[in-house]
Design a protein around this motif. Structure first.
Motif, PDB file in Angstrom:
ATOM      1  N   LEU A  16       0.830  -1.210   0.000  1.00 14.82           N
ATOM      2  CA  LEU A  16       0.000   0.000   0.000  1.00 14.82           C
ATOM      3  C   LEU A  16       0.863   1.257   0.000  1.00 14.82           C
ATOM      4  CD1 LEU A  16      -2.888  -0.935   2.445  1.00 14.82           C
ATOM      5  CD2 LEU A  16      -3.053  -0.483  -0.007  1.00 14.82           C
ATOM      6  N   MET A  17       1.931   1.236   0.758  1.00 19.43           N
ATOM      7  CA  MET A  17       2.828   2.393   0.803  1.00 19.43           C
ATOM      8  C   MET A  17       3.483   2.630  -0.557  1.00 19.43           C
ATOM      9  SD  MET A  17       6.073   3.073   3.307  1.00 19.43           S
ATOM     10  CE  MET A  17       7.020   1.747   2.584  1.00 19.43           C
ATOM     11  N   VAL A  18       3.941   1.565  -1.204  1.00 16.67           N
ATOM     12  CA  VAL A  18       4.565   1.693  -2.524  1.00 16.67           C
ATOM     13  C   VAL A  18       3.548   2.195  -3.550  1.00 16.67           C
ATOM     14  CG1 VAL A  18       5.595   0.385  -4.420  1.00 16.67           C
ATOM     15  CG2 VAL A  18       6.365   0.016  -2.074  1.00 16.67           C
ATOM     16  N   ALA A  19       2.331   1.671  -3.508  1.00 23.26           N
ATOM     17  CA  ALA A  19       1.297   2.112  -4.446  1.00 23.26           C
ATOM     18  C   ALA A  19       0.987   3.596  -4.243  1.00 23.26           C
ATOM     19  CB  ALA A  19       0.034   1.278  -4.273  1.00 23.26           C
ATOM     20  N   PHE A  20       0.915   4.028  -3.001  1.00 26.17           N
ATOM     21  CA  PHE A  20       0.658   5.443  -2.722  1.00 26.17           C
ATOM     22  C   PHE A  20       1.788   6.319  -3.251  1.00 26.17           C
ATOM     23  CE2 PHE A  20       1.372   9.084   0.085  1.00 26.17           C
ATOM     24  CZ  PHE A  20       0.196   9.783  -0.150  1.00 26.17           C
ATOM     25  N   MET A  21       3.024   5.894  -3.054  1.00 23.23           N
ATOM     26  CA  MET A  21       4.169   6.690  -3.522  1.00 23.23           C
ATOM     27  C   MET A  21       4.197   6.776  -5.043  1.00 23.23           C
ATOM     28  SD  MET A  21       6.978   5.305  -0.802  1.00 23.23           S
ATOM     29  CE  MET A  21       8.367   5.997  -1.647  1.00 23.23           C
ATOM     30  N   VAL A  22       3.891   5.680  -5.712  1.00 23.74           N
ATOM     31  CA  VAL A  22       3.901   5.676  -7.177  1.00 23.74           C
ATOM     32  C   VAL A  22       2.782   6.564  -7.720  1.00 23.74           C
ATOM     33  CG1 VAL A  22       3.477   4.233  -9.207  1.00 23.74           C
ATOM     34  CG2 VAL A  22       5.037   3.463  -7.430  1.00 23.74           C
ATOM     35  N   ARG A  26       3.144  10.345  -9.749  1.00 24.72           N
ATOM     36  CA  ARG A  26       2.715  10.482 -11.140  1.00 24.72           C
ATOM     37  C   ARG A  26       2.159  11.873 -11.410  1.00 24.72           C
ATOM     38  NH1 ARG A  26      -0.544   5.551 -13.483  1.00 24.72           N
ATOM     39  NH2 ARG A  26       1.374   4.636 -12.777  1.00 24.72           N
ATOM     40  N   ASP A  27       1.539  12.504 -10.415  1.00 26.08           N
ATOM     41  CA  ASP A  27       0.968  13.830 -10.599  1.00 26.08           C
ATOM     42  C   ASP A  27       2.015  14.925 -10.578  1.00 26.08           C
ATOM     43  OD1 ASP A  27      -1.536  12.727 -10.706  1.00 26.08           O
ATOM     44  OD2 ASP A  27      -1.908  12.988  -8.567  1.00 26.08           O
TER      45      ASP A  27
END
Length: 55
Positions: A16-22, A26-27
């Motif tokens: 979840l942490m990695v997905a949030f960082m990615v 992106r923005d």
């Protein structure tokens, strides 16, 4: 809390942490045209990602 549940939550939290960082990164990525506009340079094809011709 069962130990097996705790062991399952550790990698899930990491993912979840990695997905949030990615997704948040992106923005904030900046394109070459935006960088050229901030510097006051007229964007050309070279700033759009194409290589400049060799001399």
């Amino acid at each position: 809390m069962p130990r097996s549940l705790l062991y399952a939550l550790i990698p899930a939290g990491f993912l979840l942490m990695v997905a949030f960082m990615v997704l948040s990164g992106r923005d904030t990525t900046e394109t070459a045209a935006e960088a050229a506009a901030e510097q006051g340079v007229t964007p050309t094809q070279a700033t759009e990602g194409m290589a400049e011709p060799a001399d």
